[in-house]
Design a protein around this motif. Structure first.
Motif, PDB file in Angstrom:
ATOM      1  N   MET A   1       0.841  -1.167   0.000  1.00  0.00           N
ATOM      2  CA  MET A   1       0.000   0.000   0.000  1.00  0.00           C
ATOM      3  C   MET A   1       0.898   1.246   0.000  1.00  0.00           C
ATOM      4  SD  MET A   1      -2.813   1.553   2.681  1.00  0.00           S
ATOM      5  CE  MET A   1      -3.220   0.016   3.348  1.00  0.00           C
ATOM      6  N   LYS A   2       0.507   2.254  -0.780  1.00  0.00           N
ATOM      7  CA  LYS A   2       1.266   3.490  -0.850  1.00  0.00           C
ATOM      8  C   LYS A   2       0.639   4.559   0.036  1.00  0.00           C
ATOM      9  CE  LYS A   2       3.276   2.950  -5.388  1.00  0.00           C
ATOM     10  NZ  LYS A   2       3.620   3.651  -6.620  1.00  0.00           N
ATOM     11  N   THR A   3       1.452   5.524   0.415  1.00  0.00           N
ATOM     12  CA  THR A   3       0.989   6.689   1.169  1.00  0.00           C
ATOM     13  C   THR A   3       0.814   7.839   0.197  1.00  0.00           C
ATOM     14  OG1 THR A   3       2.176   5.972   3.146  1.00  0.00           O
ATOM     15  CG2 THR A   3       1.574   8.300   3.013  1.00  0.00           C
ATOM     16  N   ALA A   4      -0.346   8.479   0.219  1.00  0.00           N
ATOM     17  CA  ALA A   4      -0.629   9.596  -0.676  1.00  0.00           C
ATOM     18  C   ALA A   4      -0.080  10.894  -0.084  1.00  0.00           C
ATOM     19  CB  ALA A   4      -2.128   9.735  -0.900  1.00  0.00           C
ATOM     20  N   VAL A   5       0.558  11.686  -0.936  1.00  0.00           N
ATOM     21  CA  VAL A   5       1.056  12.999  -0.566  1.00  0.00           C
ATOM     22  C   VAL A   5       0.391  13.993  -1.509  1.00  0.00           C
ATOM     23  CG1 VAL A   5       3.073  14.489  -0.372  1.00  0.00           C
ATOM     24  CG2 VAL A   5       3.263  12.063   0.189  1.00  0.00           C
ATOM     25  N   LEU A   6      -0.414  14.902  -0.954  1.00  0.00           N
ATOM     26  CA  LEU A   6      -1.090  15.900  -1.774  1.00  0.00           C
ATOM     27  C   LEU A   6      -0.264  17.172  -1.804  1.00  0.00           C
ATOM     28  CD1 LEU A   6      -3.603  14.248  -0.163  1.00  0.00           C
ATOM     29  CD2 LEU A   6      -4.754  15.549  -1.945  1.00  0.00           C
ATOM     30  N   TYR A   7       0.032  17.629  -3.018  1.00  0.00           N
ATOM     31  CA  TYR A   7       0.821  18.848  -3.154  1.00  0.00           C
ATOM     32  C   TYR A   7       0.520  19.496  -4.495  1.00  0.00           C
ATOM     33  CZ  TYR A   7       4.633  22.152  -3.462  1.00  0.00           C
ATOM     34  OH  TYR A   7       5.353  23.301  -3.597  1.00  0.00           O
ATOM     35  N   ASN A   8       0.425  20.809  -4.470  1.00  0.00           N
ATOM     36  CA  ASN A   8       0.260  21.607  -5.673  1.00  0.00           C
ATOM     37  C   ASN A   8       1.037  22.897  -5.449  1.00  0.00           C
ATOM     38  OD1 ASN A   8      -0.829  23.604  -7.538  1.00  0.00           O
ATOM     39  ND2 ASN A   8      -2.382  22.077  -8.007  1.00  0.00           N
ATOM     40  N   SER A   9       1.803  23.327  -6.419  1.00  0.00           N
ATOM     41  CA  SER A   9       2.625  24.533  -6.249  1.00  0.00           C
ATOM     42  C   SER A   9       1.776  25.776  -5.968  1.00  0.00           C
ATOM     43  CB  SER A   9       3.504  24.754  -7.473  1.00  0.00           C
ATOM     44  OG  SER A   9       2.709  24.956  -8.623  1.00  0.00           O
ATOM     45  N   GLN A  10       0.482  25.721  -6.291  1.00  0.00           N
ATOM     46  CA  GLN A  10      -0.404  26.858  -6.000  1.00  0.00           C
ATOM     47  C   GLN A  10      -0.540  27.097  -4.490  1.00  0.00           C
ATOM     48  OE1 GLN A  10      -1.880  29.023  -8.268  1.00  0.00           O
ATOM     49  NE2 GLN A  10      -0.486  27.982  -9.658  1.00  0.00           N
ATOM     50  N   LEU A  11      -0.255  26.079  -3.685  1.00  0.00           N
ATOM     51  CA  LEU A  11      -0.311  26.234  -2.239  1.00  0.00           C
ATOM     52  C   LEU A  11       0.679  27.286  -1.749  1.00  0.00           C
ATOM     53  CD1 LEU A  11      -0.566  22.497  -1.166  1.00  0.00           C
ATOM     54  CD2 LEU A  11      -2.359  24.220  -0.986  1.00  0.00           C
ATOM     55  N   GLU A  12       1.753  27.496  -2.499  1.00  0.00           N
ATOM     56  CA  GLU A  12       2.765  28.475  -2.105  1.00  0.00           C
ATOM     57  C   GLU A  12       2.214  29.896  -2.124  1.00  0.00           C
ATOM     58  OE1 GLU A  12       6.222  27.778  -4.529  1.00  0.00           O
ATOM     59  OE2 GLU A  12       6.114  25.627  -4.153  1.00  0.00           O
ATOM     60  N   LYS A  13       1.113  30.114  -2.834  1.00  0.00           N
ATOM     61  CA  LYS A  13       0.502  31.443  -2.899  1.00  0.00           C
ATOM     62  C   LYS A  13      -0.451  31.689  -1.732  1.00  0.00           C
ATOM     63  CE  LYS A  13       0.783  31.583  -7.911  1.00  0.00           C
ATOM     64  NZ  LYS A  13       0.028  31.642  -9.166  1.00  0.00           N
ATOM     65  N   TYR A  14      -0.767  30.626  -0.975  1.00  0.00           N
ATOM     66  CA  TYR A  14      -1.716  30.728   0.134  1.00  0.00           C
ATOM     67  C   TYR A  14      -1.039  31.365   1.335  1.00  0.00           C
ATOM     68  CZ  TYR A  14      -5.517  29.411   3.208  1.00  0.00           C
ATOM     69  OH  TYR A  14      -6.567  29.446   4.071  1.00  0.00           O
ATOM     70  N   SER A  15      -1.732  32.299   1.978  1.00  0.00           N
ATOM     71  CA  SER A  15      -1.146  32.976   3.127  1.00  0.00           C
ATOM     72  C   SER A  15      -2.233  33.470   4.071  1.00  0.00           C
ATOM     73  CB  SER A  15      -0.298  34.163   2.653  1.00  0.00           C
ATOM     74  OG  SER A  15       0.195  34.888   3.756  1.00  0.00           O
ATOM     75  N   PHE A  16      -1.940  33.429   5.349  1.00  0.00           N
ATOM     76  CA  PHE A  16      -2.823  34.000   6.354  1.00  0.00           C
ATOM     77  C   PHE A  16      -2.460  35.456   6.635  1.00  0.00           C
ATOM     78  CE2 PHE A  16      -3.374  29.472   7.403  1.00  0.00           C
ATOM     79  CZ  PHE A  16      -4.758  29.417   7.452  1.00  0.00           C
ATOM     80  N   GLY A  17      -1.482  35.982   5.933  1.00  0.00           N
ATOM     81  CA  GLY A  17      -1.074  37.373   6.101  1.00  0.00           C
ATOM     82  C   GLY A  17       0.321  37.491   6.684  1.00  0.00           C
ATOM     83  N   LYS A  18       0.881  38.677   6.507  1.00  0.00           N
ATOM     84  CA  LYS A  18       2.239  38.941   6.975  1.00  0.00           C
ATOM     85  C   LYS A  18       2.339  38.730   8.487  1.00  0.00           C
ATOM     86  CE  LYS A  18       5.897  42.326   6.789  1.00  0.00           C
ATOM     87  NZ  LYS A  18       6.319  43.635   6.313  1.00  0.00           N
ATOM     88  N   GLY A  19       3.398  38.078   8.892  1.00  0.00           N
ATOM     89  CA  GLY A  19       3.629  37.839  10.313  1.00  0.00           C
ATOM     90  C   GLY A  19       3.042  36.537  10.831  1.00  0.00           C
ATOM     91  N   HIS A  20       2.124  35.934  10.079  1.00  0.00           N
ATOM     92  CA  HIS A  20       1.552  34.659  10.525  1.00  0.00           C
ATOM     93  C   HIS A  20       2.566  33.552  10.237  1.00  0.00           C
ATOM     94  CE1 HIS A  20      -1.106  31.216  10.920  1.00  0.00           C
ATOM     95  NE2 HIS A  20      -1.960  32.021  11.546  1.00  0.00           N
ATOM     96  N   PRO A  21       2.775  32.637  11.174  1.00  0.00           N
ATOM     97  CA  PRO A  21       3.790  31.594  10.979  1.00  0.00           C
ATOM     98  C   PRO A  21       3.466  30.607   9.859  1.00  0.00           C
ATOM     99  CG  PRO A  21       2.550  31.182  12.987  1.00  0.00           C
ATOM    100  CD  PRO A  21       2.132  32.540  12.486  1.00  0.00           C
ATOM    101  N   PHE A  22       2.228  30.550   9.427  1.00  0.00           N
ATOM    102  CA  PHE A  22       1.847  29.612   8.377  1.00  0.00           C
ATOM    103  C   PHE A  22       1.798  30.341   7.038  1.00  0.00           C
ATOM    104  CE2 PHE A  22      -1.123  26.738   6.119  1.00  0.00           C
ATOM    105  CZ  PHE A  22      -0.398  25.580   6.260  1.00  0.00           C
ATOM    106  N   GLY A  23       2.961  30.630   6.493  1.00  0.00           N
ATOM    107  CA  GLY A  23       3.070  31.322   5.215  1.00  0.00           C
ATOM    108  C   GLY A  23       3.192  30.331   4.071  1.00  0.00           C
ATOM    109  N   GLY A  24       2.939  30.807   2.854  1.00  0.00           N
ATOM    110  CA  GLY A  24       3.000  29.955   1.680  1.00  0.00           C
ATOM    111  C   GLY A  24       4.364  29.336   1.445  1.00  0.00           C
ATOM    112  N   ASP A  25       5.422  30.008   1.887  1.00  0.00           N
ATOM    113  CA  ASP A  25       6.767  29.472   1.678  1.00  0.00           C
ATOM    114  C   ASP A  25       7.000  28.173   2.442  1.00  0.00           C
ATOM    115  OD1 ASP A  25       6.663  30.956   4.092  1.00  0.00           O
ATOM    116  OD2 ASP A  25       8.846  31.199   4.076  1.00  0.00           O
ATOM    117  N   ARG A  26       6.216  27.933   3.465  1.00  0.00           N
ATOM    118  CA  ARG A  26       6.385  26.703   4.244  1.00  0.00           C
ATOM    119  C   ARG A  26       6.080  25.464   3.413  1.00  0.00           C
ATOM    120  NH1 ARG A  26       4.304  27.033  10.250  1.00  0.00           N
ATOM    121  NH2 ARG A  26       5.676  25.257  10.349  1.00  0.00           N
TER     122      ARG A  26
END
Length: 68
Positions: A1-26
């Motif tokens: 059985m394989k493990t699925a990894v979901l990823y799309n480069s568009q996620l890098e554009k997602y942001s909660f705003g400046k200063g939030h630790p969960f930035g798109g670069d993560r």
């Protein structure tokens, strides 16, 4: 059985705003780490590019008011 990894480069554009630790670069930093660190296990992984959810799918977990 394989493990699925979901990823799309568009996620890098997602942001909660400046200063939030969960930035798109993560996403890109994590994915680069993931590809390097788990390289020996790549046969056990399946990379999946997720598609945007439509309203019908979102309504399975959110109210219509929240979606709007």
């Amino acid at each position: 059985m394989k493990t699925a990894v979901l990823y799309n480069s568009q996620l890098e554009k997602y942001s909660f705003g400046k200063g939030h630790p969960f930035g798109g670069d993560r996403f890109s930093v994590f994915f680069k780490f993931f590809k390097t660190r788990f390289c020996p296990y790549k046969d056990q992984l399946e990379l999946i590019q997720p598609e945007p959810a439509d309203d019908k799918m979102l309504e399975l977990v959110h109210s219509r008011h929240y979606i709007q």
